[in-house]
Design an enzyme around this catalytic site. Structure first.
Site, PDB file in Angstrom:
ATOM      1  CE1 TYR A  50      -3.504   2.671   0.313  1.00  0.00           C
ATOM      2  CE2 TYR A  50      -2.293   3.423   2.240  1.00  0.00           C
ATOM      3  CZ  TYR A  50      -3.272   3.628   1.277  1.00  0.00           C
ATOM      4  OH  TYR A  50      -4.004   4.791   1.282  1.00  0.00           O
ATOM      5  CB  SER A 132      -5.247  12.924   3.078  1.00  0.00           C
ATOM      6  OG  SER A 132      -6.270  12.253   2.373  1.00  0.00           O
ATOM      7  CD  GLN A 153      -6.257  15.879  -0.436  1.00  0.00           C
ATOM      8  OE1 GLN A 153      -6.299  15.088   0.503  1.00  0.00           O
ATOM      9  NE2 GLN A 153      -6.995  15.725  -1.523  1.00  0.00           N
ATOM     10  CE1 TYR A 155      -7.567  13.280  -4.066  1.00  0.00           C
ATOM     11  CE2 TYR A 155      -7.938  11.979  -2.091  1.00  0.00           C
ATOM     12  CZ  TYR A 155      -7.160  12.301  -3.188  1.00  0.00           C
ATOM     13  OH  TYR A 155      -5.980  11.654  -3.398  1.00  0.00           O
ATOM     14  CB  THR A 183      -6.048  16.648  -4.803  1.00  0.00           C
ATOM     15  OG1 THR A 183      -5.295  16.806  -3.600  1.00  0.00           O
ATOM     16  CG2 THR A 183      -5.348  15.625  -5.693  1.00  0.00           C
ATOM     17  CE  LYS A 279      -0.533  16.305  -3.265  1.00  0.00           C
ATOM     18  NZ  LYS A 279      -1.124  15.089  -3.794  1.00  0.00           N
ATOM     19  CG  HIS A 303      -1.624  11.462  -6.790  1.00  0.00           C
ATOM     20  ND1 HIS A 303      -2.542  12.437  -6.522  1.00  0.00           N
ATOM     21  CD2 HIS A 303      -1.895  10.467  -5.897  1.00  0.00           C
ATOM     22  CE1 HIS A 303      -3.345  12.051  -5.531  1.00  0.00           C
ATOM     23  NE2 HIS A 303      -2.959  10.858  -5.127  1.00  0.00           N
TER      24      HIS A 303
HETATM   25  C1  LIG Z   1      -0.320   6.009   0.578  1.00  0.00           C
HETATM   26  C2  LIG Z   1      -0.536   7.313  -0.137  1.00  0.00           C
HETATM   27  C3  LIG Z   1      -1.774   7.939  -0.064  1.00  0.00           C
HETATM   28  C4  LIG Z   1      -1.980   9.159  -0.714  1.00  0.00           C
HETATM   29  N1  LIG Z   1      -3.184   9.793  -0.561  1.00  0.00           N
HETATM   30  C5  LIG Z   1      -3.346  11.046  -1.072  1.00  0.00           C
HETATM   31  C6  LIG Z   1      -4.515  11.801  -0.764  1.00  0.00           C
HETATM   32  O1  LIG Z   1      -5.385  11.346  -0.032  1.00  0.00           O
HETATM   33  N2  LIG Z   1      -4.627  13.037  -1.316  1.00  0.00           N
HETATM   34  C7  LIG Z   1      -3.670  13.583  -2.148  1.00  0.00           C
HETATM   35  O2  LIG Z   1      -3.823  14.701  -2.629  1.00  0.00           O
HETATM   36  N3  LIG Z   1      -2.534  12.887  -2.411  1.00  0.00           N
HETATM   37  C8  LIG Z   1      -2.350  11.654  -1.879  1.00  0.00           C
HETATM   38  N4  LIG Z   1      -1.173  10.975  -2.105  1.00  0.00           N
HETATM   39  C9  LIG Z   1      -0.129  11.617  -2.925  1.00  0.00           C
HETATM   40  C10 LIG Z   1       0.807  12.461  -2.053  1.00  0.00           C
HETATM   41  O3  LIG Z   1       0.152  13.569  -1.514  1.00  0.00           O
HETATM   42  C11 LIG Z   1       2.006  12.954  -2.847  1.00  0.00           C
HETATM   43  O4  LIG Z   1       1.566  13.632  -4.003  1.00  0.00           O
HETATM   44  C12 LIG Z   1       2.960  11.835  -3.265  1.00  0.00           C
HETATM   45  O5  LIG Z   1       3.038  10.836  -2.289  1.00  0.00           O
HETATM   46  C13 LIG Z   1       4.342  12.414  -3.513  1.00  0.00           C
HETATM   47  O6  LIG Z   1       5.198  11.454  -4.031  1.00  0.00           O
HETATM   48  P1  LIG Z   1       6.211  10.588  -3.142  1.00  0.00           P
HETATM   49  O7  LIG Z   1       5.387   9.546  -2.464  1.00  0.00           O
HETATM   50  O8  LIG Z   1       7.145  10.014  -4.153  1.00  0.00           O
HETATM   51  O9  LIG Z   1       6.865  11.519  -2.175  1.00  0.00           O
HETATM   52  C14 LIG Z   1      -0.941   9.748  -1.472  1.00  0.00           C
HETATM   53  C15 LIG Z   1       0.302   9.117  -1.513  1.00  0.00           C
HETATM   54  C16 LIG Z   1       0.519   7.925  -0.859  1.00  0.00           C
HETATM   55  C17 LIG Z   1       1.887   7.303  -0.916  1.00  0.00           C
END
Ligand SMILES: Cc1cc2nc3c(=O)[nH]c(=O)nc-3n(C[C@H](O)[C@H](O)[C@H](O)COP(=O)(O)O)c2cc1C
Length: 415
Positions: A50, A132, A153, A155, A183, A279, A303
């Site tokens: 995950y 989030s 953040q 959605y 986002t 974002k 993302h």
């Molecule tokens: C497990 C997980 C859940 C995520 N959930 C969200 C979210 O709920 N909302 C959002 O805008 N981005 C979400 N993201 C994206 C992160 O905000 C971010 O853009 C991304 O993790 C950055 O890349 P990195 O993991 O390589 O640092 C999620 C990332 C991960 C790893």
């Protein structure tokens, strides 16, 4: 450094003050890569899949990493012998470093209790913490844990005239969130294959393999017994207080559709009086559009490679977006940040700050409550070394060095 007041501190020959805890952890986990390796062994298989997996065959993640690795900063010597400061002002507030915790849904799948640990570490270190919409703690709890660094953040919940979305924004405002982050980069649902194969699917059920994974991960099991199974706490007022994982997933499928349109961004701009950030920008024309609507900042992001693996690396889109925006808004980036050097690369290429997602989950998976703070400490340390090495006396000095950036996107031909 993070936590220096809580535990014994020591001044190094360089003048840098480090805590005894950081020194001890640093010996075992000198970089984020060590934390990732340790997390893989310490959490159940589904939890690692995950937090670590991306879209398709992880091609987007690989591209984020290789594109960052390919950015070279040509040093100038004879300029400085010290480690420069890295504190930064974002939207009128001072933070200890240009590094934030990216918004993440379900971090408690990676490690039970992770939501609290991330928020508390960000507050202690004074770096931005973005909660989030689908996190495991409520807006109000996040605000209590991280009052000085709390961003929210959102959605898209467009049903009934954005009833849920507007109420979340009202709560974020009442709780004192400093920044609202919309986002934009999830217009459709996509598949993260490792997550699916690991058993994180809807309808959710605990498979024998998952149960065995938890039973054989003693630290994870202990934390699960302490914190319980994660709930989508921000959303529970709308889906029903006692809503379990499946009821919440059904609520999400009914209510949460696509990503904001520009017309909707304009409506949120009208409603939200504090700094507004979008974002998921990868194109200078989208950045232009956002600035035209009066947003205060944007995050260049794909993302973290979790949507579709054919997107460009965020670092490769950053210079063109930063050039298009200029001083009209605060440009930030995420996707692939695994070190303080990566943060310096992002700053050098025009970002005011960078966010990391997975790195913080690896930290929490490896070290539980101490993980996120250690990730911040490592990256701050690395940022200062990287700046000192290239002859930068300040963060912005990093923009004056010669940079080789082979992947930089050129939008001139098709803008
Ligand atoms: C497990 C997980 C859940 C995520 N959930 C969200 C979210 O709920 N909302 C959002 O805008 N981005 C979400 N993201 C994206 C992160 O905000 C971010 O853009 C991304 O993790 C950055 O890349 P990195 O993991 O390589 O640092 C999620 C990332 C991960 C790893």
């Amino acid at each position: 450094m993070h936590d220096t007041t809580a535990v014994a501190a020591r001044k190094l020959a360089t003048g840098q003050v480090v805590s005894a805890r950081y020194e001890a952890l640093h010996r075992r986990f000198p970089t984020v890569a060590y934390l990732r390796q340790h997390a893989r062994r310490r959490v159940p298989h589904f939890a690692f899949e995950y937090m670590d997996g991306g879209a398709g065959a992880d091609g987007g993640i690989a591209r984020n990493w290789s594109s960052l690795d390919a950015v070279e900063l040509v040093p100038r010597y004879g300029v400085t012998t010290g480690l420069p400061p890295v504190d930064v002002e974002l939207f009128g507030r001072r933070y200890a470093a240009p590094l934030g915790i990216a918004p993440m849904g379900g971090p408690a799948i990676a490690w039970p209790g992770a939501d609290e640990y991330l928020a508390a570490a960000a507050q202690a270190a004074r770096v931005p913490y973005a909660l989030s919409t689908v996190a495991g703690i409520s807006i109000e709890r996040a605000a209590a844990l991280a009052p000085d660094v709390f961003w929210f953040q959102l959605y898209r919940f467009a049903k009934d005239e954005h009833k849920v979305g507007f109420d979340l924004v009202r709560r974020a405002d009442a709780a004192g969130a400093h920044v609202l982050m919309l986002t934009l980069d999830v217009p459709v649902r996509t598949t993260r294959s490792r997550e699916v194969a690991g058993g994180i699917v809807y309808p959710f059920r605990i498979t024998p393999r998952m149960a065995a994974g938890v039973a054989t991960s003693p630290g994870y099991l202990r934390s699960l017994l302490k914190h319980g199974i994660t709930r989508f706490a921000c959303l529970s007022p709308y889906a029903g207080e006692g809503a379990g994982v499946n009821a919440m997933a059904a609520f999400m499928q009914g209510e949460q559709r696509g990503a904001f349109t520009w017309e909707e961004v304009a409506r949120f701009r009208d409603r939200w009086k504090r700094p507004l950030v979008v974002k998921g920008i990868l194109h200078p024309s989208d950045a232009e559009k956002a600035v035209g609507l009066g947003v205060d900042g944007l995050v260049v992001s794909n993302h973290g490679g979790r949507q579709v693996e054919g997107l460009p690396a965020a670092i490769d889109a950053l210079p063109a977006v930063a050039a298009a925006v200029g001083k009209r808004a605060t440009v930030m980036m995420d996707s692939g940040i695994r070190s303080g050097l990566d943060v310096v690369r992002a700053i050098a290429l025009g970002a005011e700050a960078a966010f990391a997602g997975k790195a913080f989950l690896w930290g929490v998976g490896a070290l539980g409550a101490h993980g996120p703070g250690h990730v911040i400490d490592i990256m701050v340390d690395e940022m200062r070394s990287a700046l000192g090495q290239i002859g930068a006396r300040t963060l912005t000095d990093a923009r004056s060095v010669v940079i080789r950036h082979p992947g930089a996107l050129n939008f001139q031909s098709n803008m």
